[in-house]
Motif scaffolding. Structure first.
Motif, mmCIF file in Angstrom:
data_model
loop_
_atom_site.group_PDB
_atom_site.id
_atom_site.type_symbol
_atom_site.label_atom_id
_atom_site.label_comp_id
_atom_site.label_asym_id
_atom_site.label_seq_id
_atom_site.Cartn_x
_atom_site.Cartn_y
_atom_site.Cartn_z
ATOM 1 N N TYR A 96 0.821 -1.215 0.000
ATOM 2 C CA TYR A 96 0.000 0.000 0.000
ATOM 3 C C TYR A 96 0.852 1.260 0.000
ATOM 4 C CZ TYR A 96 -3.726 -3.250 1.346
ATOM 5 O OH TYR A 96 -4.618 -4.283 1.399
ATOM 6 N N GLU A 97 2.159 1.107 0.031
ATOM 7 C CA GLU A 97 3.078 2.238 0.020
ATOM 8 C C GLU A 97 3.699 2.384 -1.373
ATOM 9 O OE1 GLU A 97 5.863 1.340 3.113
ATOM 10 O OE2 GLU A 97 4.273 0.997 4.595
ATOM 11 N N PRO A 98 4.239 3.560 -1.705
ATOM 12 C CA PRO A 98 4.876 3.759 -3.017
ATOM 13 C C PRO A 98 6.266 3.113 -3.043
ATOM 14 C CG PRO A 98 5.030 5.774 -1.724
ATOM 15 C CD PRO A 98 4.195 4.807 -0.914
ATOM 16 N N LEU A 99 6.294 1.799 -3.102
ATOM 17 C CA LEU A 99 7.551 1.073 -2.960
ATOM 18 C C LEU A 99 8.550 1.408 -4.054
ATOM 19 C CD1 LEU A 99 6.134 -2.435 -1.947
ATOM 20 C CD2 LEU A 99 7.147 -0.706 -0.446
ATOM 21 N N SER A 100 8.070 1.572 -5.285
ATOM 22 C CA SER A 100 9.003 1.848 -6.379
ATOM 23 C C SER A 100 9.679 3.205 -6.215
ATOM 24 C CB SER A 100 8.281 1.779 -7.726
ATOM 25 O OG SER A 100 7.252 2.748 -7.803
ATOM 26 N N GLU A 101 9.007 4.141 -5.568
ATOM 27 C CA GLU A 101 9.626 5.442 -5.325
ATOM 28 C C GLU A 101 10.762 5.328 -4.318
ATOM 29 O OE1 GLU A 101 6.763 8.368 -4.232
ATOM 30 O OE2 GLU A 101 5.420 7.922 -5.918
ATOM 31 N N THR A 102 10.627 4.401 -3.395
ATOM 32 C CA THR A 102 11.649 4.214 -2.363
ATOM 33 C C THR A 102 12.780 3.306 -2.826
ATOM 34 O OG1 THR A 102 9.976 4.478 -0.645
ATOM 35 C CG2 THR A 102 12.049 3.439 0.010
ATOM 36 N N TYR A 103 12.433 2.225 -3.527
ATOM 37 C CA TYR A 103 13.415 1.192 -3.830
ATOM 38 C C TYR A 103 13.812 1.108 -5.301
ATOM 39 C CZ TYR A 103 12.270 -0.424 0.875
ATOM 40 O OH TYR A 103 12.080 -0.508 2.235
ATOM 41 N N GLY A 104 13.085 1.780 -6.189
ATOM 42 C CA GLY A 104 13.392 1.681 -7.610
ATOM 43 C C GLY A 104 12.693 0.504 -8.255
ATOM 44 N N THR A 105 13.236 0.045 -9.362
ATOM 45 C CA THR A 105 12.627 -1.064 -10.101
ATOM 46 C C THR A 105 13.596 -2.235 -10.182
ATOM 47 O OG1 THR A 105 13.370 -0.121 -12.224
ATOM 48 C CG2 THR A 105 11.132 0.437 -11.471
ATOM 49 N N PHE A 106 13.016 -3.411 -10.460
ATOM 50 C CA PHE A 106 13.754 -4.663 -10.405
ATOM 51 C C PHE A 106 13.374 -5.551 -11.582
ATOM 52 C CE2 PHE A 106 13.673 -2.923 -6.233
ATOM 53 C CZ PHE A 106 14.820 -3.367 -5.583
ATOM 54 N N PRO A 107 14.262 -6.469 -11.952
ATOM 55 C CA PRO A 107 13.898 -7.408 -13.017
ATOM 56 C C PRO A 107 12.932 -8.487 -12.549
ATOM 57 C CG PRO A 107 16.094 -7.907 -12.201
ATOM 58 C CD PRO A 107 15.665 -6.627 -11.540
ATOM 59 N N ILE A 108 12.911 -8.749 -11.228
ATOM 60 C CA ILE A 108 12.057 -9.807 -10.690
ATOM 61 C C ILE A 108 11.425 -9.325 -9.388
ATOM 62 C CG2 ILE A 108 11.967 -12.157 -9.761
ATOM 63 C CD1 ILE A 108 14.460 -12.752 -11.503
#
Length: 218
Positions: A96-108
């Motif tokens: 429910y949090e903006p995880l991609s804003e905090t951690y970026g993006t991933f291949p998996i």
């Protein structure tokens, strides 16, 4: 095997973790995860785990050469993980949090036995999609539901035990291959493989889906 004996306990507070070991479901989930990881074909061995629990799966995958980052809403689960696996990058957090804003993006992105617990599954699916790079893959598992299994539960009188109605924060969504595929499609993810694991396929304990985020075009 001792590593598969410590399951989370169902309590009025949801999950409580007595140890940082894997639970019995991982005996059939992990082989499926490994199979699907081999299908992803990514040289980039970074994984983001949504719902990392006590860190047991992240620890196993790290030992197998993956670089795992993960979050879980359980303060007790994360405390167990940090105590047992201080080398892992795990933190308290949720879909429910903006995880991609905090951690970026991933291949998996990996998420095992989580979607059945979430109150807003579309938010969850969007969070997974946002965490994925274009061309990336999500591996998602959840208890399997299909006509023959539901019929068997009804005939054997095990519906109440299966649906865990008295477990606060327990399973609140019950997915079939079709409905989970539709949920992921709404978030822009295409299901490319489905494994039914834990028993014969018609009575499987869980299903594990591999979904792909299309590459950008144009």
């Amino acid at each position: 095997m001792d590593e598969f004996r410590a399951a989370p306990v169902h309590t009025s507070r949801g999950y409580r973790y007595h140890s940082a070991n894997v639970n019995p479901s991982h005996a059939y989930l992990l082989p499926a995860v490994r199979r699907l990881l081999s299908r992803c074909g990514s040289a980039d061995r970074r994984i983001f785990e949504v719902g990392c629990g006590n860190g047991a799966v992240a620890n196993i995958l790290t030992a197998e050469g993956w670089e795992v980052t993960g979050v879980d809403p359980s303060d007790e689960g994360i405390a167990r993980a940090r105590e047992a696996y201080p080398h892992l990058r795990l933190a308290q957090g949720s879909a429910y949090e903006p995880l991609s804003e905090t951690y970026g993006t991933f291949p998996i992105v990996l998420s095992l036995e989580v979607v059945e617990h979430v109150y807003a599954p579309r938010d969850y699916a969007r969070a997974l999609a946002d965490l994925l790079e274009p061309g990336g893959h999500a591996i998602i598992s959840t208890p399997y539901h299909g006509y023959l299994k539901n019929l068997a539960l009804a005939v054997t009188g095990k519906m109440d035990a299966h649906f865990t109605a008295l477990w606060d924060h327990g399973h609140i969504k019950f997915w079939s291959v079709r409905t989970l595929t539709e949920l992921l499609a709404e978030a822009g993810l295409d299901v490319v493989e489905v494994l039914r694991v834990g028993r014969v396929p018609a009575l499987a304990k869980s299903m594990v889906l591999l979904a792909e985020k299309p590459r950008r075009t144009g």
